[in-house]
Design an enzyme around this catalytic site. Structure first.
Site, PDB file in Angstrom:
ATOM      1  N   PHE A  11      -5.613 -15.863  -0.413  1.00 15.00           N
ATOM      2  CA  PHE A  11      -4.158 -15.457  -0.217  1.00 15.00           C
ATOM      3  C   PHE A  11      -3.889 -14.141  -0.666  1.00 15.00           C
ATOM      4  O   PHE A  11      -2.988 -13.714  -1.206  1.00 15.00           O
ATOM      5  CB  PHE A  11      -3.273 -16.477  -1.259  1.00 15.00           C
ATOM      6  CG  PHE A  11      -1.821 -16.320  -0.573  1.00 15.00           C
ATOM      7  CD1 PHE A  11      -1.687 -16.919   0.766  1.00 15.00           C
ATOM      8  CD2 PHE A  11      -0.853 -16.213  -1.417  1.00 15.00           C
ATOM      9  CE1 PHE A  11      -0.314 -16.914   1.203  1.00 15.00           C
ATOM     10  CE2 PHE A  11       0.429 -16.230  -0.930  1.00 15.00           C
ATOM     11  CZ  PHE A  11       0.858 -16.720   0.534  1.00 15.00           C
ATOM     12  N   VAL A 155     -13.337  -9.663  14.816  1.00 12.40           N
ATOM     13  CA  VAL A 155     -13.463  -8.332  15.592  1.00 12.40           C
ATOM     14  C   VAL A 155     -12.048  -7.857  16.311  1.00 12.40           C
ATOM     15  O   VAL A 155     -11.335  -8.509  16.835  1.00 12.40           O
ATOM     16  CB  VAL A 155     -14.515  -8.606  16.977  1.00 12.40           C
ATOM     17  CG1 VAL A 155     -14.595  -7.306  17.945  1.00 12.40           C
ATOM     18  CG2 VAL A 155     -15.861  -9.011  16.551  1.00 12.40           C
ATOM     19  N   GLU A 212     -12.291   2.048   1.965  1.00 11.54           N
ATOM     20  CA  GLU A 212     -12.406   1.489   0.623  1.00 11.54           C
ATOM     21  C   GLU A 212     -12.932   2.658  -0.182  1.00 11.54           C
ATOM     22  O   GLU A 212     -13.317   3.770   0.408  1.00 11.54           O
ATOM     23  CB  GLU A 212     -13.015   0.455   0.588  1.00 11.54           C
ATOM     24  CG  GLU A 212     -12.524  -0.800   1.229  1.00 11.54           C
ATOM     25  CD  GLU A 212     -13.310  -1.852   1.494  1.00 11.54           C
ATOM     26  OE1 GLU A 212     -13.814  -2.435   0.546  1.00 11.54           O
ATOM     27  OE2 GLU A 212     -13.453  -2.519   2.636  1.00 11.54           O
ATOM     28  N   ASP A 223     -20.298  -2.431   9.119  1.00  9.99           N
ATOM     29  CA  ASP A 223     -19.278  -3.331   9.477  1.00  9.99           C
ATOM     30  C   ASP A 223     -19.290  -3.465  10.969  1.00  9.99           C
ATOM     31  O   ASP A 223     -19.067  -4.375  11.429  1.00  9.99           O
ATOM     32  CB  ASP A 223     -17.978  -2.605   9.209  1.00  9.99           C
ATOM     33  CG  ASP A 223     -16.743  -3.198   9.739  1.00  9.99           C
ATOM     34  OD1 ASP A 223     -16.151  -4.210   9.224  1.00  9.99           O
ATOM     35  OD2 ASP A 223     -15.986  -2.631  10.856  1.00  9.99           O
ATOM     36  N   LYS A 227     -20.040  -7.003  13.866  1.00 12.88           N
ATOM     37  CA  LYS A 227     -19.183  -7.095  14.793  1.00 12.88           C
ATOM     38  C   LYS A 227     -20.045  -7.110  16.267  1.00 12.88           C
ATOM     39  O   LYS A 227     -19.644  -7.869  16.889  1.00 12.88           O
ATOM     40  CB  LYS A 227     -18.008  -6.255  15.067  1.00 12.88           C
ATOM     41  CG  LYS A 227     -16.927  -6.311  13.659  1.00 12.88           C
ATOM     42  CD  LYS A 227     -15.807  -5.119  13.792  1.00 12.88           C
ATOM     43  CE  LYS A 227     -15.069  -5.289  12.599  1.00 12.88           C
ATOM     44  NZ  LYS A 227     -14.337  -4.134  12.302  1.00 12.88           N
TER      45      LYS A 227
END
Lengths: 344, 344
Positions: A11, A155, A212, A223, A227
């Site tokens: 969450f 993606v 980040e 990353d 994808k």
């Protein structure tokens, strides 16, 4: 009216964005698609876990997060159930897997997804880890159990890059997919073109929340590589893994490189690509100098874009957001609506 | 394996492109989607009409057209049936309406589509006329009869501009749609930017087959206006008609205008737009000077593009071909596959 009961595993920002969309869009979804979505459970390690078989109140969930940062004091018949108990023992028809991403093991999301599919529950997720690592296995399990797995948000967030390729271009043959799949690095390259150094551009990206504190996953291309693996599996029926992607990030692109490209009417972009070649499907992530006339050249800042090269339509390009709370939340809704469409 | 029997009403370029796709894609469609399409009837005023309840041979149809320009000598149990008899009396499950376009009356396609839907047969069409004029009526008739009507090819040929907006962005609210919806005028403007006069650029477009001998429909913006009406009806639930579109073509754009825009870092584009405003939905087609940084500015030549402005994803842009024999043929297949997906 078809009703779906949802369990949210996780969450954070995406789950909250998704909950906000459901809170605001109920009437529109009922009218347009004759469908209703009801959150019955939320399970989050830090923010708390609630289950009410009759449904939780989206407004109360969002207010609790906003005011207290957790949902632990909200009334509900069942409290404190962990992810697996929530998947196993609630009455949810669909599990929304939005726990944290681990591109090495895919866990704990991988176990969550396997558990849900084995029970015949639909799964929608924005979590690249398990999908980049195990998509063929998970898709086969879903088929066997008569469930569906939606992964649009892995993606380009809610920009429907996967369903455009899989569904709408499904009657073509896609020989190549290439795109700007990571907004952080595209933002940094755009800022460098505007005169910033790499370090300045990175600091700006971190300030804006694009990058980040440890930006390695973005700037080294991991990353984007995740994808690329997902695109290969879903759009080109090629069961590649992370190890198959030749991967290079943007840390070696210098201000001199940028200036040189600019002088030549070109522009550096971090391009993820999968291509059918004479010796099989090849996948890569690397910085490329592309001419300004190329459709991907004009994609600036944190925007993402993907170009499908097909036999019947030649090139089709889709441009849209690659991140964001509501943008990624919408990916989950888009998948749920597709499952609903396909189930009629 | 689900089988669909198809009747083609019209057998011009688009019908031939579609037939070629079916001839070449049978194995792929069966494997990916568990579906088979069989042409049982073709009815064309000039090229001839054939009906075989067990199916016509796609290869033979294409060879006859290539060698003789017509299909009148091919063997078939039934010959010479007109469009209405073909729609009424064949065993086709779906009617492919690809007769000629009339943006004033929509006929004869409008009658063909009404007849097919009234019989509960699916209709897919690339014909702007009846869709720009009567979409709400036809959609209601389809719903009432449990049939589907697919109209993807009426805007941007096989580039899935309508299904991206209706299906994949269906959970968002679209407040504005704008695009480069006519390839001929975009080609002319691109050539003028490269130094050609309007007359030279038009002549080149005619030579390449982009523009017709009488280019009025393209250059005065009527073709784009028809597409704008379709976008308003399908994507914004606004029942506009042609009369509601404020329409201006490119014939008044001078080389001086082009040069002036270029000097200012801008570019002329013929933009079709529908927008939710304070006083209702407004629709227009007009030449606009847009900054080079805008995603639509980089669309050159005969390519088309559309930008959807949404509440949850901000702007999403789709770029692809706007015309072509296989490209438009694919629009028909895309619609048939969507009907199949939605019927499972």
């Amino acid at each position: 009216m078809q009703r779906y009961r949802l369990a949210l595993i996780g969450f954070g920002n995406v789950g909250q964005g998704f909950t906000q969309i459901l809170r605001d869009k109920g009437e529109q979804l009922a009218r347009r698609f004759d469908v209703q979505y009801q959150i019955v459970a939320v399970s989050d390690l830090l923010k708390g876990s609630l289950y009410d078989p009759d449904g939780l109140d989206a407004t109360a969930l969002l207010e609790a997060i906003q005011n207290k940062g957790h949902i632990q004091n909200l009334p509900a018949p069942h409290q404190g159930w962990d992810a697996l108990k929530t998947i196993n023992q609630t009455n949810a028809d669909a599990v929304i897997e939005i726990s944290y991403t681990d591109l090495k093991t895919g866990e704990p999301a991988l176990t969550h997804i396997r558990t849900a599919l084995a029970l015949g529950k639909h799964v929608v997720t924005t979590n690249k880890g398990p999908i980049a690592l195990r998509y063929p296995e998970l898709a086969a399990l879903a088929r066997e159990k008569g469930a569906e797995i939606g992964v649009e948000g892995t993606v380009m967030s809610g920009t429907p890059a996967l369903r455009v390729g899989q569904e709408l271009l499904g009657g073509t043959s896609i020989s190549k997919v290439q795109g700007i799949l990571n907004g952080t690095t595209n933002y940094i390259l755009t800022q460098m073109e505007n005169g910033a150094s790499y370090q300045q551009a990175l600091a700006q990206a971190q300030e804006l929340g694009y990058a980040e504190a440890d930006p390695t996953g973005d700037v080294e291309g991991h990353d984007a590589a995740g994808k690329v693996v997902i695109l290969a599996n879903l759009l080109m029926e090629a069961p590649l893994t992370m190890a198959d992607v030749s991967c290079q990030g943007i840390t070696q692109v210098s201000p001199a490189d940028i200036a040189e490209a600019k002088a030549a009417g070109e522009r550096w972009k971090l391009i993820g690509a999968v291509e059918q070649t004479g010796h099989g499907v090849e996948a890569s992530v690397k910085p490329l100098r592309i001419p300004l006339s190329h459709p991907l050249a004009s994609i600036s800042g944190a925007t993402n874009a993907i170009t499908y090269t097909t036999d019947l339509l030649d090139e089709v390009t889709l441009v849209g957001p690659g991140a964001g709370r509501l943008e990624t939340g919408y990916a989950l809704l888009g998948d749920l609506l597709a499952i609903h469409r396909n189930s009629k």
